[in-house]
Design an enzyme around this catalytic site. Structure first.
Site, PDB file in Angstrom:
ATOM      1  N   ASP A  92     104.094 -52.998 -70.106  1.00 22.96           N
ATOM      2  CA  ASP A  92     105.113 -52.197 -69.427  1.00 22.96           C
ATOM      3  C   ASP A  92     104.900 -50.726 -69.761  1.00 22.96           C
ATOM      4  O   ASP A  92     104.264 -50.387 -70.764  1.00 22.96           O
ATOM      5  CB  ASP A  92     106.515 -52.638 -69.832  1.00 22.96           C
ATOM      6  CG  ASP A  92     106.872 -52.260 -71.261  1.00 22.96           C
ATOM      7  OD1 ASP A  92     106.132 -52.684 -72.178  1.00 22.96           O
ATOM      8  OD2 ASP A  92     107.865 -51.542 -71.471  1.00 22.96           O
ATOM      9  N   GLU A 156     108.536 -53.170 -74.006  1.00 25.10           N
ATOM     10  CA  GLU A 156     108.527 -52.349 -75.228  1.00 25.10           C
ATOM     11  C   GLU A 156     109.169 -50.990 -74.988  1.00 25.10           C
ATOM     12  O   GLU A 156     109.930 -50.490 -75.821  1.00 25.10           O
ATOM     13  CB  GLU A 156     107.094 -52.191 -75.732  1.00 25.10           C
ATOM     14  CG  GLU A 156     106.988 -51.569 -77.131  1.00 25.10           C
ATOM     15  CD  GLU A 156     107.028 -50.054 -77.140  1.00 25.10           C
ATOM     16  OE1 GLU A 156     107.332 -49.450 -78.193  1.00 25.10           O
ATOM     17  OE2 GLU A 156     106.754 -49.439 -76.081  1.00 25.10           O
TER      18      GLU A 156
END
Length: 451
Positions: A92, A156
């Protein structure tokens, strides 16, 4: 780079690495599904899963984590009796911010001036590619000498803790002798660095209300309490005159022992405008690695364009507090919330809400894994010795893993050196750093197996 078979193999794989990073960067995998399609993150997760399966990983799975995102897991068996190493990265990314500020499109990997530009190129899709390169180089030169687990996180950057909670619920899944977190970076290009500390963080939303509704500033201004003005006063109370962070009860005088950050180099890295002063006191390393730092991430209030002559009834802000090693993030959150409430003027109504948190981290740099990495980095970066640095950013998973596996050694390396400009516009990765760090990781796995 000195000539050796592993280095030669990685060099030969770099064109493929660029193609793969181009594919991975193209996914708009921001784990904020109010802004970006969930399908973009799911497609990125499947890309990583397919890549692991193609390398012979077993038990490849898309893990549905409690925050509604997916992490990718796979296990590559090694020789009987070998040690187990967990390799971490995340797929991500941060939002691109102002896409108009990018010289080239943020989700199209573009080569320019010897660097590859694109959101996630360094943080941390490049980390996924780094792990793949290291394993491919070992497979081509005698095999992978350890059991390898790979985990690629899907949220994250959002700090929502999905993988941490999943790991706590399935503690056997990520168990390993050593954990390599591929989400840090060298102190500068060409200087091999492991990150030995991470600041923790907390995210707090504060809201101030003073009126039942907005009022005409000509009719009521001067006596009616302005919520936006109250919020500005509260936010200003979080900094001393020199810009140092001042949260009541939170110590802010620690000193960093280790690699120092030259102030002029920091100004260049941070692109500080001429004649604008740095904030805070102590060395730069003290300020960014050893002390708390508050940042106002956003304010909800009327924009300048279209603003009306009104006294504001309510306003809110999102505050990020970086927490140094040795300070409990939960306690820092309480102190921050108490500070905001205590410094709200005029009896205004104030409410605070914590929306994210991660603990600080400090590694044991005397462990065998660190010695193995030092030798590997010396080979991958001829003439250079591995350095130890801190990092102002947070990787909450580190403390979760340290708590779950207290005997595991944790190392932090990665591609996020200053020129990478992670989280900003025009993020990029140095292909030379990707190549050298992939070699270093491969040699580390070999050294660690033999140790």
């Amino acid at each position: 780079m000195s000539s050796n078979p592993v280095a030669e193999t990685v060099a030969s794989l770099m064109p493929r690495a660029k193609e793969e990073l181009t594919e991975l960067v193209a996914f708009r995998s921001v784990a904020d599904f109010d802004q970006f399609p969930r399908s973009e993150s799911e497609d990125a997760a499947r890309w990583v899963a397919d890549a692991l399966a193609a390398e012979g990983f077993q038990d490849v799975a898309l893990l549905d984590t409690p925050d509604g995102t997916q992490s990718v897991y796979g296990h590559l068996p090694g020789p009987a009796g070998a040690k187990t190493v967990l390799l971490y990265a995340h797929y991500d990314v941060q939002p691109p911010l102002d896409e108009a500020g990018w010289t080239t499109p943020p989700f199209e990997l573009t080569e320019r001036d010897g660097r590859w530009y694109g959101r996630g190129a360094a943080d941390c899709k490049g980390g996924v590619i780094m792990h793949l390169l290291a394993l491919r180089a070992l497979k081509a030169n005698g095999g992978v000498p350890v059991h390898v687990k790979v985990i690629a996180e899907g949220s994250e950057e959002q700090g929502t803790g999905g993988l941490e909670r999943y790991a706590e619920e399935h503690p056997e899944l990520l168990e390993a002798d050593t954990i390599v977190i591929g989400d840090a970076g060298n102190f500068r290009v060409g200087l091999p660095t492991v990150t030995s500390t991470l600041r923790g963080m907390t995210l707090v939303r504060v809201r101030i209300d003073t009126l039942a509704g907005n009022l005409h500033s000509g009719q009521f201004g001067g006596a009616a309490p302005d919520a936006l003005a109250a919020l500005i006063r509260v936010l200003d109370s979080l900094r001393a005159e020199d810009g140092s962070t001042t949260v009541d009860g939170l110590a802010a005088d620690a000193a960093w022992e280790g690699l120092q950050y030259d102030e002029e180099q920091f100004r260049r890295d941070a692109k500080v405008l001429d004649d604008v002063e740095l904030i805070g006191s102590g060395s730069v390393a003290d300020r960014i690695w050893a002390r708390p730092a508050v940042t106002v991430l956003g304010i909800d209030c009327p924009p300048v364009v279209g603003a009306t002559p009104s006294v504001q009834a309510g306003a809110r802000a999102l505050i990020n507090l970086r927490v140094p090693p040795g300070v409990d993030a939960a306690e820092a959150t309480k102190l921050l919330q108490a500070h905001l409430e205590a410094h709200t003027p005029w009896g205004a109504r104030v409410s605070t809400e914590q929306i994210g948190q991660g603990q600080a981290f400090r590694a044991d740099t005397s462990s065998p894994a660190y010695r193995a990495m030092a030798d590997a980095m010396a080979a991958a970066y001829p003439g250079q010795r591995m350095q130890y640095a801190g990092q102002g950013g947070s990787i909450p998973l580190c403390n979760t893993l340290a708590g779950l596996y207290p005997n595991a050694e944790i190392l932090l390396i990665g591609l996020s050196e200053p020129e990478a400009q992670i989280h900003a516009v025009n993020e990029s990765v140095s292909p030379e750093e990707l190549e050298r760090l992939s070699v270093a990781e491969a040699l580390f796995l070999r050294n660690y197996a033999a140790g």
